[in-house]
Design a protein around this motif. Structure first.
Motif, mmCIF file in Angstrom:
data_model
loop_
_atom_site.group_PDB
_atom_site.id
_atom_site.type_symbol
_atom_site.label_atom_id
_atom_site.label_comp_id
_atom_site.label_asym_id
_atom_site.label_seq_id
_atom_site.Cartn_x
_atom_site.Cartn_y
_atom_site.Cartn_z
ATOM 1 N N LEU A 66 0.842 -1.188 0.000
ATOM 2 C CA LEU A 66 0.000 0.000 0.000
ATOM 3 C C LEU A 66 0.879 1.241 0.000
ATOM 4 O O LEU A 66 1.760 1.402 0.849
ATOM 5 C CB LEU A 66 -0.905 0.004 1.241
ATOM 6 C CG LEU A 66 -1.748 1.270 1.453
ATOM 7 C CD1 LEU A 66 -2.762 1.444 0.329
ATOM 8 C CD2 LEU A 66 -2.453 1.205 2.816
ATOM 9 N N LEU A 88 -2.753 0.083 -4.243
ATOM 10 C CA LEU A 88 -2.652 -1.174 -3.527
ATOM 11 C C LEU A 88 -2.207 -2.219 -4.558
ATOM 12 O O LEU A 88 -2.963 -2.569 -5.464
ATOM 13 C CB LEU A 88 -3.998 -1.552 -2.911
ATOM 14 C CG LEU A 88 -4.020 -2.721 -1.932
ATOM 15 C CD1 LEU A 88 -3.098 -2.419 -0.732
ATOM 16 C CD2 LEU A 88 -5.435 -2.996 -1.460
ATOM 17 N N ALA A 100 -8.705 5.317 0.317
ATOM 18 C CA ALA A 100 -8.864 3.899 0.634
ATOM 19 C C ALA A 100 -8.882 3.709 2.135
ATOM 20 O O ALA A 100 -8.173 4.400 2.883
ATOM 21 C CB ALA A 100 -7.734 3.087 0.002
ATOM 22 N N TYR A 102 -8.563 0.364 4.735
ATOM 23 C CA TYR A 102 -8.300 -1.074 4.789
ATOM 24 C C TYR A 102 -8.513 -1.578 6.214
ATOM 25 O O TYR A 102 -7.995 -1.007 7.181
ATOM 26 C CB TYR A 102 -6.864 -1.363 4.352
ATOM 27 C CG TYR A 102 -6.473 -2.824 4.488
ATOM 28 C CD1 TYR A 102 -7.032 -3.800 3.660
ATOM 29 C CD2 TYR A 102 -5.549 -3.221 5.460
ATOM 30 C CE1 TYR A 102 -6.673 -5.136 3.791
ATOM 31 C CE2 TYR A 102 -5.197 -4.553 5.598
ATOM 32 C CZ TYR A 102 -5.771 -5.508 4.761
ATOM 33 O OH TYR A 102 -5.432 -6.831 4.890
ATOM 34 N N LYS A 107 -9.806 -8.012 6.246
ATOM 35 C CA LYS A 107 -9.114 -7.956 4.959
ATOM 36 C C LYS A 107 -9.975 -7.316 3.868
ATOM 37 O O LYS A 107 -9.781 -7.570 2.681
ATOM 38 C CB LYS A 107 -8.650 -9.339 4.482
ATOM 39 C CG LYS A 107 -7.954 -10.167 5.559
ATOM 40 C CD LYS A 107 -6.755 -9.456 6.150
ATOM 41 C CE LYS A 107 -6.070 -10.316 7.220
ATOM 42 N NZ LYS A 107 -5.016 -9.587 7.946
ATOM 43 N N TRP A 108 -10.918 -6.484 4.274
ATOM 44 C CA TRP A 108 -11.719 -5.736 3.311
ATOM 45 C C TRP A 108 -11.049 -4.395 3.054
ATOM 46 O O TRP A 108 -10.444 -3.808 3.953
ATOM 47 C CB TRP A 108 -13.136 -5.507 3.854
ATOM 48 C CG TRP A 108 -14.065 -6.675 3.599
ATOM 49 C CD1 TRP A 108 -14.125 -7.837 4.272
ATOM 50 C CD2 TRP A 108 -15.055 -6.729 2.582
ATOM 51 N NE1 TRP A 108 -15.091 -8.644 3.751
ATOM 52 C CE2 TRP A 108 -15.695 -7.993 2.698
ATOM 53 C CE3 TRP A 108 -15.486 -5.862 1.570
ATOM 54 C CZ2 TRP A 108 -16.715 -8.400 1.852
ATOM 55 C CZ3 TRP A 108 -16.515 -6.261 0.731
ATOM 56 C CH2 TRP A 108 -17.118 -7.524 0.868
ATOM 57 N N VAL A 109 -11.213 -3.894 1.824
ATOM 58 C CA VAL A 109 -10.698 -2.586 1.466
ATOM 59 C C VAL A 109 -11.825 -1.792 0.820
ATOM 60 O O VAL A 109 -12.548 -2.316 -0.043
ATOM 61 C CB VAL A 109 -9.472 -2.679 0.531
ATOM 62 C CG1 VAL A 109 -9.805 -3.377 -0.766
ATOM 63 C CG2 VAL A 109 -8.901 -1.283 0.261
ATOM 64 N N GLU A 130 -15.728 -1.824 -2.928
ATOM 65 C CA GLU A 130 -15.281 -2.489 -1.719
ATOM 66 C C GLU A 130 -15.026 -3.954 -2.054
ATOM 67 O O GLU A 130 -15.841 -4.596 -2.728
ATOM 68 C CB GLU A 130 -16.334 -2.374 -0.614
ATOM 69 C CG GLU A 130 -15.820 -2.833 0.742
ATOM 70 C CD GLU A 130 -16.800 -2.514 1.859
ATOM 71 O OE1 GLU A 130 -16.384 -2.550 3.027
ATOM 72 O OE2 GLU A 130 -17.982 -2.228 1.555
#
Length: 796
Positions: A66, A88, A100, A102, A107-109, A130
């Motif tokens: 990132l 990313l 963004a 995170y 582990k979702w962005v 997402e």
């Protein structure tokens, strides 16, 4: 909107609804966290990247990097917020956005602002998105997917990425057109797209320039890179003999090795023609292609009909019309045993000519057959030939067992009855060949032979078996000054004949009974030839091995050669009038002739630079040498000793032992220009009695043009009788795209027979995402106007 217009637009929309083609096809991404994505472009180096380590649901440990203008840690480092030029990145895949967030635990962005997701050659853009980086699932708002392979766009107000390669869309739009206002598109309230599968659209409209012209509650669009089931490009048109027509083919990809095409061809004046085509290629050594068309015709033909093949003296009273054709090739277990089969059977003498240019016409059929088998069916005005052959090859020999059936389509349907069919069928036939080779390794004497045994069957006339052996000896003799080749052969034929019940007659004259059972005809030939040549070097420096010179060519030398040739041929006379006659090979004419010729050839030696792989697999410029005959001139004439001594019919035909002088010229000086002409000059008439000429010119970026002219003067001599003059011209033109238009045209004119004139013109409008083809075809039997629309990526 009038109801007829609504029906037409709805039909047009449904026709294109499931067109197959490589468009809308997504290559399967094996390691991508979600697909489709696009190749990494202009991403900043991850030198100061924040590493994100995680385990995917496939239990694979991966790392994402990132980077952003600023990265902030929140909630005890459980949340990372990135602002400005957010990237990313993992390998060659990345996500880009203005903002963004995170979540380390899930582990979702979450991405917002100018969202771009790229991998491979495909791209996703959205306002918000997402994703779960572990399960490859997520959602996008105001998103659009671009697939560069088929050049297709799929957009929606909301896009949901499900497990696997499945996407669902709300308020979806599908098109292959660039820009915000596409020339055409499919829209739907909802759509489900499976990569390398199908797009299923619910409550759909077909739009032209953002205006809905047709509606369907549900339809399917293939989104595959490989061949797929669906409708092919339809044909619409108007014809003077068929009326208004539409031809709609449907393609069914049964599996990787088999497919089926079904087409319904409606003709306003003729009715429905039903077509079925099957192709199979289960392996490299096996292929099959078969097709059948059937028509219950509303129209027949009587002798008094005008404008419909009038003047040929034939009728067509059958309304059930069909054409069966196909080919099959197979090699058994990679051995030298091969099986070949051809099928070609038609209901009447006009079917192939009437429908020669359609989707399943003779031209289309022969194009596909040549691609599959490197051979074609007979021309439209010839008998139809079906057969099967089993053969085996060795180094010095080969054998073949075959059967052939030759159909005369003029029989039946109100013409001559089939019981009077005199067409010869070979059922069966066995051939054996011993190829030319030396008898003794130390002697130049060569031997070859062929043998044939066949049963010649026909419904009316003489039939029976024929056995023939043709041995031949050849003695080549080569010196530094030239070559001499002597050859001697023998035709030994035995007939086992079933005689007709009565003597055959022509008019009021009885023909000899065909009851002779043998013939023995020797023949001999000797040919002498030599060559005088000189090479002229050209002072040209070698091309530098640089990328700038790739594709360049230069002449380095010229070779001029003169090749005189003298050949004497003799075949003995034998009275064969009482032998059965199954073909021209049963009447071998005697021959005592001297043929002399001289050729002048100009050959170029060229250096061409190309790019090739070296031993390390790297592409490098390489110089290659090429040779080509640029100009060839040949003069040839013969002298017939038997004609010089002839005593028959001298009161009608004077002796003319000298044959026509042939002057042939080939010119190929430029790679894109070819010219050929043949002229036969009679020494007794003092003029050209036969002429053939033609040229082809291709200009890169502009197109190509071809022309030809053929002429034959009617002659009545003892050795030849050609009472009818021939005089015709042919022309072809194909232009490259000029603006948005391109043109293709073909013209054939027989100046002696106006029934032999054909004109074909295609005017093509090329748009970035569709092609409009207007086609005009005209001959004395029919005038045909056709319109085809090809939507780019659909049915290509």
């Amino acid at each position: 909107m009038p109801s007829s217009r609504v029906c037409f637009l709805a039909a047009l929309f449904l026709i294109f609804a499931a067109l197959p083609g490589p468009a809308l096809a997504l290559p399967r991404q094996q390691a991508a966290p979600f697909a489709p994505l696009l190749s990494l472009q202009n991403a900043p180096p991850p030198s100061q990247a924040q590493p994100l380590i995680m385990e995917t649901e496939d239990e694979v440990l991966v790392r994402w990097d990132l980077t952003a203008d600023s990265v902030t840690s929140l909630n005890d480092a459980e949340i990372l917020e990135a602002v400005g030029n957010v990237y990313l990145k993992r390998g060659n895949e990345y996500l880009k956005a203005d903002f963004a967030r995170y979540y380390l635990s899930s582990k979702w962005v979450y991405l917002k602002g100018n969202v771009v997701v790229q991998s491979g050659n495909d791209e996703i853009k959205a306002e918000e998105a997402e994703f779960d980086l572990r399960s490859r699932t997520g959602w996008l708002k105001q998103g659009r997917i671009f697939m560069s392979g088929p050049h297709a766009y799929i957009s929606g107000d909301r896009i949901d990425k499900h497990w696997g390669d499945v996407y669902s869309f709300r308020q979806a739009k599908v098109t292959t057109c660039d820009g915000d206002a596409p020339a055409w598109s499919f829209t739907a309230d909802e759509a489900v797209v499976e990569i390398d599968g199908y797009a299923r659209l619910t409550r759909s409209t077909f739009q032209v320039n953002e205006t809905a012209v047709a509606y369907a509650p549900y339809f399917i669009i293939p989104v595959k890179t490989q061949r797929q089931t669906g409708f092919l490009v339809p044909e619409f048109g108007v014809s003077s003999s068929k009326g208004a027509y539409v031809n709609i083919p449907f393609f069914w990809a049964v599996d990787e090795s088999n497919d089926l095409t079904i087409n319904e061809y409606f003709m306003d004046k003729r009715g429905f023609m039903h077509g079925l085509q099957y192709r199979t290629r289960p392996g490299e050594d096996t292929a099959g292609w078969f097709r059948a068309d059937f028509l219950l015709d509303n129209k027949t033909k009587d002798r008094q009909d005008s404008g419909y093949y009038s003047g040929d003296g034939l009728v067509r009273r059958n309304d059930e019309r069909y054409w069966l054709r196909g080919m099959f090739d197979s090699r058994f277990n990679a051995s030298n045993w091969r099986l070949k089969a051809d099928i070609d059977y038609v209901s009447d003498q006009y079917f192939i000519s009437e429908f020669k240019n359609e989707f399943a016409g003779l031209h289309h059929t022969n194009t596909e057959l040549f691609d599959f088998f490197s051979r074609e069916l007979q021309e439209k005005d010839q008998n139809r030939l079906s057969g099967v052959m089993l053969s085996h090859d060795w180094e010095r020999g080969s054998i073949a067992l075959s059967s052939f059936y030759r159909q005369d389509p003029r029989l039946g349907n109100g013409n001559l009855t089939r019981s009077r069919d005199e067409t010869v069928q070979r059922l069966p036939q066995f051939d054996a060949f011993l190829h030319k080779g030396r008898i003794f390794p130390s002697l130049p004497l060569e031997f070859e032979t062929s043998a044939q045994a066949a049963y010649m069957y026909r419904r009316s006339g003489t039939r029976g078996a024929r056995y023939e052996v043709i041995p031949r000896l050849t003695l080549p003799f080569n010196t530094r000054y030239g070559s001499l080749i002597a050859s001697a052969g023998l035709y030994q034929t035995v007939y086992d004949t079933e005689l007709p019940s009565r003597t055959s007659t022509v008019g009021n004259q009885d023909l000899p009974r065909q009851n002779k059972d043998t013939r023995t005809i020797p023949e001999f030939s000797v040919a002498a030839f030599t060559e005088l040549a000189r090479v002229y070097g050209l002072d040209s420096a070698p091309l530098a091995l640089s990328k700038e010179n790739i594709g360049k060519t230069q002449w380095t030398a010229l070779r001029h050669s003169i090749q005189p040739r003298l050949e004497f041929r003799q075949r003995a006379y034998e009275n064969q009038s009482r032998n059965p006659r199954y073909g021209a090979e049963d009447r071998l004419l005697p021959e005592t002739e001297l043929v002399y010729s001289i050729s002048s050839v100009l050959t170029s030696k060229k250096e061409r630079l190309t790019m090739e792989k070296d031993e390390n697999g790297e592409m490098r410029p390489v110089s290659r040498t090429e040779y080509r005959d640029e100009v060839r001139l040949r003069l040839e004439q013969g002298y017939d000793f038997r004609e010089a001594d002839r005593k028959d019919d001298l009161g009608i035909y004077s002796r003319r032992p000298f044959g026509d002088l042939l002057a042939e010229l080939d010119i190929n000086i430029y790679e894109n220009l070819y010219f050929n002409t043949k002229n036969y000059i009679s020494p007794y008439e003092g003029e050209v009695v036969r002429h053939q000429s033609g040229f082809n010119l291709e200009v890169p970026d502009y197109g190509k043009i071809s022309m030809g002219y053929d002429m034959r003067r009617g002659m009545d001599e003892y050795k030849r009788s050609e009472p009818q003059n021939l005089n015709y011209i042919r022309f072809g033109l194909e232009t490259s795209q000029i603006g948005q238009f391109s043109l293709a045209a073909a013209y054939y004119q027989d100046f002696k027979n106006t029934d032999n004139t054909e004109t074909d013109v295609d005017l093509i409008f090329n748009h970035q995402c569709f092609q409009l083809i207007g086609r005009v075809r005209a001959d004395p039997q029919e005038k045909n106007y056709m319109l085809m629309i090809r939507l780019s990526g659909l049915g290509d």
